[in-house]
Motif scaffolding. Structure first.
Motif, PDB file in Angstrom:
ATOM      1  N   UNK A 166       0.762  -1.074   0.087  1.00  0.00           N
ATOM      2  CA  UNK A 166       0.068   0.024  -0.067  1.00  0.00           C
ATOM      3  C   UNK A 166       1.040   1.112  -0.112  1.00  0.00           C
ATOM      4  N   UNK A 167       0.297   2.441  -0.256  1.00  0.00           N
ATOM      5  CA  UNK A 167       1.042   3.628  -0.299  1.00  0.00           C
ATOM      6  C   UNK A 167       2.226   3.848   0.883  1.00  0.00           C
ATOM      7  N   UNK A 168       3.112   4.107   0.933  1.00  0.00           N
ATOM      8  CA  UNK A 168       4.146   4.437   1.730  1.00  0.00           C
ATOM      9  C   UNK A 168       5.086   3.124   2.223  1.00  0.00           C
ATOM     10  N   UNK A 171       5.668  -0.059 -12.497  1.00  0.00           N
ATOM     11  CA  UNK A 171       4.255  -0.356 -12.128  1.00  0.00           C
ATOM     12  C   UNK A 171       4.317  -0.101 -10.565  1.00  0.00           C
ATOM     13  N   UNK A 172       5.199  -0.629  -9.715  1.00  0.00           N
ATOM     14  CA  UNK A 172       5.065  -0.297  -8.231  1.00  0.00           C
ATOM     15  C   UNK A 172       5.076   1.129  -7.837  1.00  0.00           C
ATOM     16  N   UNK A 173       6.171   1.784  -8.599  1.00  0.00           N
ATOM     17  CA  UNK A 173       6.211   3.007  -8.307  1.00  0.00           C
ATOM     18  C   UNK A 173       4.773   3.956  -8.610  1.00  0.00           C
ATOM     19  N   UNK A 193       4.777   8.357  -1.483  1.00  0.00           N
ATOM     20  CA  UNK A 193       5.326   8.347  -0.183  1.00  0.00           C
ATOM     21  C   UNK A 193       6.056   6.648  -0.198  1.00  0.00           C
ATOM     22  N   UNK A 194       6.246   6.098  -1.210  1.00  0.00           N
ATOM     23  CA  UNK A 194       6.818   4.816  -1.470  1.00  0.00           C
ATOM     24  C   UNK A 194       8.155   4.784  -1.717  1.00  0.00           C
ATOM     25  N   UNK A 225      10.965   7.915  -6.956  1.00  0.00           N
ATOM     26  CA  UNK A 225      10.660   6.721  -5.663  1.00  0.00           C
ATOM     27  C   UNK A 225      11.345   5.488  -6.148  1.00  0.00           C
ATOM     28  N   UNK A 226      12.215   5.444  -6.919  1.00  0.00           N
ATOM     29  CA  UNK A 226      13.065   4.264  -7.038  1.00  0.00           C
ATOM     30  C   UNK A 226      14.684   4.699  -6.825  1.00  0.00           C
ATOM     31  N   UNK A 227      15.259   3.395  -6.210  1.00  0.00           N
ATOM     32  CA  UNK A 227      16.811   3.330  -5.989  1.00  0.00           C
ATOM     33  C   UNK A 227      17.295   2.174  -6.737  1.00  0.00           C
ATOM     34  N   UNK A 228      17.965   2.500  -7.943  1.00  0.00           N
ATOM     35  CA  UNK A 228      18.689   1.642  -8.768  1.00  0.00           C
ATOM     36  C   UNK A 228      19.858   1.277  -8.131  1.00  0.00           C
TER      37      UNK A 228
END
Lengths: 197, 197, 197, 197
Positions: free
Chosen positions: B35-37, B53-55, B61-62, B89-92
């Motif tokens: 869920x969010x976060x 898709x997840x982002x 807030x995720x 929202x993503x860390x590669x």
């Protein structure tokens, strides 16, 4: 103790009349593209499984408006939402979406009802430009009627059926379980066409 | 112009090596209960379809941490995320989850890699209590090996295969399309057991 | 050189309009219970795949009567039967089974035609007591119409759909093929009721 | 009274250990290409469902040799064959096909046993040139082992899985039944290669 997951919600709410399964709810949530903060209209409320799943996944900034013509159904679904602490994201409305959906500029509409084709025009009127309509029905005759009612108002209309096959997990003997669920329903998807406006 | 939906993301990213389909991504998102976060770890990044898709669904807030051993793959996925405005929202991370997942207290871990059984212990160590591990593999032999590596560390372990059947929509001739996708992969699910702690 | 098998017959006759697949032909042959010496009526002839398969499996003491309204179709099927040395077990008839099936005391009747419900009475009249009627149609709407026309004249009426999923055979990588045939048609079965006589 | 059909044979013999279903028996009969007068070897006898189906469909000029290592199983199957008047077409043999199949110049061999790969060489030796071997197994690991043992001795080796989906027949509500059989087993087929001779 384990924290509740969507599967726990599913198990907690399951009833004899349940037709939506997790595979369907998951795909419907994906199809409507509902991200945190979205406003979604649904009819009917039924067991509240999708309603509550939407409230869970869309987060506290979202708004779920769920219509049903039956008061008892809604009361039971509301009790479940209260118990899970999600009721403040949901508006329960007694009303017939075939006549009117009161809200406008809605991100997505979902129908799980016997005659969705009679409510397609209401969905169109309430959706924001390019909003999604998703419909779930158990028979092909309903798929056809729904498609016929959508094809002039919606674009990118398509229909699918999801099947889930469970596996027996056992060393040296992994194989599909012999007996399982072969049918829940068909999912029809479309996006509001901008041509008519 | 229509606003982008998850289906548009899917179409935009599709590649010859793609094995995750929307039905799988939808169900994986549902299964991990994100869920969010939420904070989620994924390996490998692949085309970035699930990452993005997840982002999209988990909101701003995720936090999505995606590992891959290949630099070129990650660069291409990052470009897609940038284009869609979801990169923050993503860390590669370039790294091998079979050795270690650096993050701890993670809500869910997802693996789409050739030998997930070699990374199950890393997932266990990085998950928060009752966190979910979801694994996607294309063959039954991999299902068995994954199951064998999970059964002592995880509870509620089960495996499923999702099939999507598309329908031809045509007046008086609604029927399944003749040819379609019969196989993408199997999904294995489990929750971190608290027994050992 | 290898001797011809039913699969070779199938490959030899395959055409763009082919809808009957080996899985369907096999099950239809089983359902009609046709053993050596049986007399079977079929309409329409189509590519002749079922006609020739029946002649092959039922042996030289059998009699296959195959009706079609199109002359060109029958000529092409007859040529195939001649080539395989099976033509003497088959009677090719130009005619419309919706009007009449001339033969009586038939062991089984099979229909593969657009409107089988209009020929169900003909089948009933031509069948011997407890003879079988098997119908193949590609859509659910046709299943319903066929069922409605059979339910008063036939007993043990049921409908099924057969799906065949092919596997990739490769060391350490056995798995279903990604793409395949998802739909050919539905098979409806019933036995002539003796109640009305 | 209705005359018995293959479905009646199936219902009469059904047992808890039954894994072969009519769809499988039908397709196996088709695959082995067994026409009237053929000689077929089978192991194991099991419930005798395939044995008796073969005797029924192949007619009185055929010869079915069925091996089993268990005496009690064979006696029960023989009783069923006697009752149906088909026992004179069947030779029941107590013996282990992994060691030897005594007959030679056989048209087709069928295996339904836990370790068919240990009997593939016996099948090869007993088959006539271009004869068919058909194997039925419930797990993918068995498919792989069987394939590995066949690939040097047989040509045209392929594997399939048949699924049957039953429909509810009801006016205005034709749809697949909710619950059904999702798995019985996989069928592997090959023809004796002439290269080695």
């Amino acid at each position: 103790m384990l924290k509740p997951t969507p599967f726990d919600i599913y198990r907690g709410l399951k009833r004899p009349t349940q037709v939506l399964y997790p595979k369907d709810v998951a795909y419907i949530l994906y199809m409507i593209g509902a991200k945190p903060g979205s406003t979604v209209v649904e009819a009917g409320t039924g067991s509240g499984f999708l309603t509550i799943s939407m409230a869970y996944f869309l987060g506290e900034s979202s708004k779920i408006i769920t219509y049903d013509v039956r008061d008892d159904t809604q009361r039971s679904a509301k009790k479940n939402a209260d118990f899970l602490g999600l009721a403040d994201r949901i508006i329960f409305k007694l009303g017939d979406v075939r006549e009117k959906i009161e809200e406008t500029d809605i991100d997505a509409v979902f129908f799980d009802m016997p005659d969705p084709w009679n409510a397609v025009k209401s969905a169109y009127d309430s959706l924001s430009p390019s909003g999604s309509l998703v419909v779930f029905v158990p028979t092909i005759i309903q798929v056809e009627k729904t498609f016929m009612s959508m094809r002039d108002l919606f674009v990118d209309v398509h229909a699918e059926e999801l099947m889930s096959r469970e596996y027996q997990l056992k060393e040296n003997a992994v194989r599909p379980k012999s007996i399982g669920v072969w049918h829940t329903g068909y999912i029809i998807y479309g996006r509001k066409s901008l041509k008519g406006d």
